[in-house]
Design an enzyme around this catalytic site. Sequence first.
Site, PDB file in Angstrom:
ATOM      1  N   GLU A  81       4.876 -35.714   0.599  1.00 13.60           N
ATOM      2  CA  GLU A  81       6.255 -36.186   0.604  1.00 13.60           C
ATOM      3  C   GLU A  81       6.840 -36.304   2.015  1.00 13.60           C
ATOM      4  OE1 GLU A  81       8.103 -33.387  -2.039  1.00 13.60           O
ATOM      5  OE2 GLU A  81       7.719 -34.632  -3.796  1.00 13.60           O
ATOM      6  N   GLU A 112     -12.464 -21.966  -6.087  1.00 14.62           N
ATOM      7  CA  GLU A 112     -11.632 -21.040  -5.319  1.00 14.62           C
ATOM      8  C   GLU A 112     -12.386 -19.782  -4.892  1.00 14.62           C
ATOM      9  OE1 GLU A 112      -9.224 -18.038  -8.114  1.00 14.62           O
ATOM     10  OE2 GLU A 112      -8.522 -20.100  -8.296  1.00 14.62           O
TER      11      GLU A 112
END
Length: 273
Positions: A81, A112
């Site tokens: 953004e 992960e």
Amino acid sequence: MTFIKTTEQDSNYNHLEKMSIAESLKNINTEDKSVPLAVEKALPQIEKLVEQIVYKLQSGGRLFYLGAGTSGRLGILDASECPPTFGVSHDLVIGIIAGGDIAIRKAVEFAEDSTNLGWEDLQEYKVNENDIVVGIAASGTTPYVIAALEACNRNNIITGCVTCNKNSPLSKTAQFPIEAIVGPEFVTGSSRMKAGTAQKLILNMITTTTMIQLGHVKGNKMVDMQLSNNKLVERGIKMIMQEINVSNKEAENLLKKHKSVRVAIQNFKDGNK
């Protein structure tokens, strides 16, 4: 000090399946109200990290977000953004998620848990000591993130983190840790809820404050935003109208000519209409 994973502790509520819709919504909302207060307590930590980020970006470096699962997705969201909002390069704030881009939509099993992939992912971007790397992990125990930050520390790269547990392994690894202690989730262990909300708030604060410090906001307006849709073009026209007191049509013509709110305003003030 003993490390207690509050994000995994039992919910303050039980028999959720017996609650009405109204009860569930009210109780979730009650829990959510505690999140901004937890973030407020972390403001001094956030300030210290932002100071480092601003310094590095002013010196030509980049900001990296690194996370897995929900945390990784939030980092990518915040990074993605920045270009449309502040007109900066896509290479200035970079979000990386364990398992690669496919993991943005679908969980990649055991990604992960890798202690090698985080640093390898950063090396693809030629990360160096001019940059700053922020690990994001609600639990504060994600191996992918911790190992990457350890490698950064060894290579003189400044590190920060955003986590929701006190005294976690990640907090102890990061040079500038942020800990927003939100407590147990409404659904036990579902850290996409309060922990995720806290992380989102903090990431918003980090990049917004950084971009203001870098000069990408004038007054309270996003003068460097990308004019990528009609809504943003209309917003740009209004900004110009307010700043230099011209008609809608004049502002529209200036924006069409200069392709930038900032440039349109500055050229008008300089007499270059």
